[in-house]
Enzyme design. Structure first.
Site, PDB file in Angstrom:
ATOM      1  CB  THR A  43      -1.013  -0.063   1.154  1.00 32.05           C
ATOM      2  OG1 THR A  43      -1.964   1.191   1.111  1.00 32.05           O
ATOM      3  CG2 THR A  43      -0.450  -0.328   2.557  1.00 32.05           C
ATOM      4  CE  LYS A  47      -2.415   0.462  -3.537  1.00 26.53           C
ATOM      5  NZ  LYS A  47      -3.689   1.041  -3.693  1.00 26.53           N
ATOM      6  CG  ASN A  68      -3.768  -4.197  -5.220  1.00 21.42           C
ATOM      7  OD1 ASN A  68      -3.485  -4.727  -6.078  1.00 21.42           O
ATOM      8  ND2 ASN A  68      -4.918  -4.053  -4.723  1.00 21.42           N
ATOM      9  CG  ASP A  84      -6.705  -0.797  -5.456  1.00 16.50           C
ATOM     10  OD1 ASP A  84      -7.067  -1.653  -4.600  1.00 16.50           O
ATOM     11  OD2 ASP A  84      -5.678  -0.218  -5.273  1.00 16.50           O
ATOM     12  CB  ALA A 114      -8.400   5.562  -5.297  1.00 18.57           C
ATOM     13  NE  ARG A 139      -2.318  13.770  -7.594  1.00 20.03           N
ATOM     14  CZ  ARG A 139      -2.587  13.153  -6.461  1.00 20.03           C
ATOM     15  NH1 ARG A 139      -3.257  14.011  -5.469  1.00 20.03           N
ATOM     16  NH2 ARG A 139      -2.194  11.924  -5.965  1.00 20.03           N
ATOM     17  CE1 TYR A 201     -10.970   1.240   4.991  1.00 15.05           C
ATOM     18  CE2 TYR A 201     -11.105   1.645   2.743  1.00 15.05           C
ATOM     19  CZ  TYR A 201     -10.199   1.400   3.815  1.00 15.05           C
ATOM     20  OH  TYR A 201      -9.006   1.094   3.879  1.00 15.05           O
ATOM     21  N   GLY A 222     -17.575   2.297   0.697  1.00 15.19           N
ATOM     22  CA  GLY A 222     -16.276   1.694   0.234  1.00 15.19           C
ATOM     23  C   GLY A 222     -15.548   0.514   0.460  1.00 15.19           C
TER      24      GLY A 222
HETATM   25  P1  NAP Z   1      -4.105  10.015  -3.106  1.00 18.54           P
HETATM   26  O1  NAP Z   1      -3.590   9.314  -4.179  1.00 18.54           O
HETATM   27  O2  NAP Z   1      -3.321  10.573  -2.085  1.00 18.54           O
HETATM   28  O3  NAP Z   1      -5.167  11.121  -3.837  1.00 18.54           O
HETATM   29  C1  NAP Z   1      -5.962  11.759  -2.768  1.00 18.54           C
HETATM   30  C2  NAP Z   1      -7.121  12.491  -3.529  1.00 18.54           C
HETATM   31  O4  NAP Z   1      -8.092  13.272  -2.514  1.00 18.54           O
HETATM   32  C3  NAP Z   1      -6.646  13.575  -4.604  1.00 18.54           C
HETATM   33  O5  NAP Z   1      -7.422  13.668  -5.658  1.00 18.54           O
HETATM   34  C4  NAP Z   1      -6.728  14.920  -4.050  1.00 18.54           C
HETATM   35  O6  NAP Z   1      -6.990  16.066  -4.570  1.00 18.54           O
HETATM   36  C5  NAP Z   1      -7.975  14.550  -2.972  1.00 18.54           C
HETATM   37  N1  NAP Z   1      -8.076  15.278  -1.721  1.00 18.54           N
HETATM   38  C6  NAP Z   1      -7.628  15.061  -0.587  1.00 18.54           C
HETATM   39  N2  NAP Z   1      -8.101  16.014   0.290  1.00 18.54           N
HETATM   40  C7  NAP Z   1      -8.836  16.983  -0.467  1.00 18.54           C
HETATM   41  C8  NAP Z   1      -9.748  18.040   0.099  1.00 18.54           C
HETATM   42  N3  NAP Z   1      -9.627  18.515   1.291  1.00 18.54           N
HETATM   43  N4  NAP Z   1     -10.602  18.266  -1.017  1.00 18.54           N
HETATM   44  C9  NAP Z   1     -10.827  17.966  -2.033  1.00 18.54           C
HETATM   45  N5  NAP Z   1      -9.905  16.805  -2.660  1.00 18.54           N
HETATM   46  C10 NAP Z   1      -9.094  16.438  -1.578  1.00 18.54           C
HETATM   47  O7  NAP Z   1      -5.281   8.834  -2.392  1.00 18.54           O
HETATM   48  P2  NAP Z   1      -5.594   7.639  -2.949  1.00 18.54           P
HETATM   49  O8  NAP Z   1      -5.026   6.485  -2.933  1.00 18.54           O
HETATM   50  O9  NAP Z   1      -6.357   8.073  -4.396  1.00 18.54           O
HETATM   51  O10 NAP Z   1      -7.139   7.539  -2.006  1.00 18.54           O
HETATM   52  C11 NAP Z   1      -8.142   8.627  -2.102  1.00 18.54           C
HETATM   53  C12 NAP Z   1      -9.277   7.927  -1.069  1.00 18.54           C
HETATM   54  O11 NAP Z   1      -9.731   6.669  -1.581  1.00 18.54           O
HETATM   55  C13 NAP Z   1      -8.776   7.626   0.342  1.00 18.54           C
HETATM   56  O12 NAP Z   1     -10.042   8.205   1.176  1.00 18.54           O
HETATM   57  C14 NAP Z   1      -8.597   6.379   0.557  1.00 18.54           C
HETATM   58  O13 NAP Z   1      -8.891   5.771   1.849  1.00 18.54           O
HETATM   59  C15 NAP Z   1      -9.775   5.504  -0.440  1.00 18.54           C
HETATM   60  N6  NAP Z   1      -9.348   4.431  -0.977  1.00 18.54           N
HETATM   61  C16 NAP Z   1     -10.242   3.349  -0.880  1.00 18.54           C
HETATM   62  C17 NAP Z   1     -10.160   2.248  -1.356  1.00 18.54           C
HETATM   63  C18 NAP Z   1     -11.358   1.264  -1.074  1.00 18.54           C
HETATM   64  O14 NAP Z   1     -10.835  -0.072  -1.094  1.00 18.54           O
HETATM   65  N7  NAP Z   1     -12.341   1.410  -0.449  1.00 18.54           N
HETATM   66  C19 NAP Z   1      -9.126   1.694  -2.104  1.00 18.54           C
HETATM   67  C20 NAP Z   1      -8.171   2.853  -2.322  1.00 18.54           C
HETATM   68  C21 NAP Z   1      -8.414   4.203  -1.859  1.00 18.54           C
HETATM   69  P3  NAP Z   1      -5.448  17.025  -4.852  1.00 18.54           P
HETATM   70  O15 NAP Z   1      -4.916  16.224  -6.012  1.00 18.54           O
HETATM   71  O16 NAP Z   1      -5.934  18.312  -5.094  1.00 18.54           O
HETATM   72  O17 NAP Z   1      -4.437  16.767  -3.673  1.00 18.54           O
END
Ligand code: NAP
Length: 254
Positions: A43, A47, A68, A84, A114, A139, A201, A222
Site C-alpha cells: 500500500t 504501490k 497492490n 483495486d 484510487a 493532476r 470507508y 467503500g
Molecule cells: P491519493 O493518491 O493521495 O489522492 C487523494 C485525492 O484526494 C486527490 O485527488 C486529492 O486532491 C483529493 N483530496 C484530498 N483532500 C482533499 C480535500 N480536502 N478536498 C478535495 N480533494 C481532496 O489517495 P488515493 O489512494 O487516491 O485514495 C483516495 C481515497 O480513496 C482515500 O480516502 C482512500 O482511503 C480511499 N481508497 C479506498 C479504497 C477502498 O478499497 N475502498 C481503495 C483505495 C483508496 P488533490 O490532487 O487536489 O490533492
C-alpha cells in the site's frame, strides 16, 4: 479479512502487517519468498515502486501504474497485479446489479491513485464518457491524458454541472474521511437511477452517501471495494474461493 478466509477455508496460513521503509522495500520483497511468503499486498507509499521491482507486471497494473498485490513463484520471482479496479467494479455490480457502465457517463471526483484504478475499470467496462474533477486541476489533466479523449477534465468548482447527465458518481477523494469535511453535491438534480459510491470507508456512512440516500439514490459504501480487491490475491496465494458475505462485513466492522 484474509485471516477470516483462511479460517473459513481451513487453510493453515497467516496474513501479517509489516512496516517497511521505502529504502528497504526491494530487500524485503526479495527476502519474503525465502521466508515462506507466497505473496503480499503493498500500500501507500509502495504501490508504484513495487511495480518497478517486480519481475513481471500484469497489463492492468501497468496501465494503472501501480501494484497492490504481489505473487511470488517458487523461484522467488515477483509478479505484480492491481486488483483495486476489480474491487471497485465488483462492489458496484454486486450492490447495483442493473447498473451497466455503457448506459451513461460517469462523474469521478479526485485524481489520485484510487481514481486511476476506478477510471481504468470503468473504461474497461465500456463507460462511454467520464467527467473528471479534482481540486488540483493539473493532476486531473495529467491523469486524463493517460486515458485519452473519453476522460474529460471539468473544473472542481463546476462538478455539479455534469450531475444531471451521469449514471454513476464516485468520490475517490479523501474528503469525508474522519476529520475531513464532507463533499456536498446537489443530488436532487441527478437522475433517479444514479448510483453513488464513496471509496472512503472510515466512516462507513459518509455525509456524501447520506445526502445521496436522502435523495432516494442508491448509495454504495467503500468497504465492499476493500473486500473485493482482496479476493484475487487470496485465490492466487492460497487457492479456493473466498466468500464475501455479511458475516465478513460484520467481522471487519467490529
Ligand atoms: P491519493 O493518491 O493521495 O489522492 C487523494 C485525492 O484526494 C486527490 O485527488 C486529492 O486532491 C483529493 N483530496 C484530498 N483532500 C482533499 C480535500 N480536502 N478536498 C478535495 N480533494 C481532496 O489517495 P488515493 O489512494 O487516491 O485514495 C483516495 C481515497 O480513496 C482515500 O480516502 C482512500 O482511503 C480511499 N481508497 C479506498 C479504497 C477502498 O478499497 N475502498 C481503495 C483505495 C483508496 P488533490 O490532487 O487536489 O490533492
Amino acid at each position: 479479512m484474509h485471516k477470516y478466509w483462511l479460517r473459513q477455508s481451513g487453510i493453515e496460513g497467516d496474513y501479517v502487517p509489516l512496516h517497511v521503509s521505502a529504502a528497504d522495500l526491494e530487500t524485503v520483497l526479495r527476502a519474503l519468498p525465502k521466508m515462506g511468503f507466497v505473496g503480499a499486498n503493498v500500500t501507500i507509499p509502495h504501490k508504484e515502486r513495487a511495480l518497478e521491482i517486480a519481475d513481471s507486471v500484469s497489463a492492468r497494473a501497468a496501465e494503472i501504474g501501480a501494484a497492490n498485490t504481489l505473487f511470488f513463484n517458487e523461484d522467488g520471482e515477483i509478479t505484480a497485479y492491481n486488483t483495486d479496479g476489480y474491487g471497485f467494479i465488483t462492489n458496484i455490480r454486486t450492490n447495483a446489479p442493473t447498473w451497466n457502465a455503457v448506459d451513461a457517463p460517469a462523474l469521478i471526483l479526485g485524481a489520485g491513485g484510487a481514481a486511476r484504478a476506478v477510471i481504468s475499470a470503468l473504461l474497461d467496462a465500456g463507460s462511454p464518457h467520464i467527467y473528471l474533477g479534482n481540486r488540483t486541476r493539473a493532476r486531473a489533466e495529467y491523469l486524463a491524458a493517460q486515458f485519452g479523449s473519453q476522460v474529460q477534465v471539468i473544473e472542481w468548482d463546476a462538478i455539479s454541472d455534469s450531475i444531471h447527465d451521469v449514471g454513476l458518481i464516485v468520490n475517490t477523494t479523501a474528503r469525508g474521511m474522519n476529520g475531513q469535511d464532507d463533499l456536498i453535491l446537489p443530488f436532487e438534480q441527478a437522475k433517479s437511477d444514479v448510483i453513488v459510491n464513496d471509496l472512503v470507508y472510515t466512516p462507513l456512512q459518509t455525509g456524501f452517501l447520506r445526502d445521496a440516500e436522502r435523495c432516494g439514490l442508491t448509495a454504495i459504501d467503500g468497504l465492499g471495494m476493500l473486500i473485493y480487491q482482496g479476493v484475487p490475491g487470496f485465490q492466487k496465494w492460497f487457492g479456493g474461493n473466498p466468500k464475501v458475505d455479511n458475516a465478513l462485513r460484520e467481522v471487519l466492522l467490529r
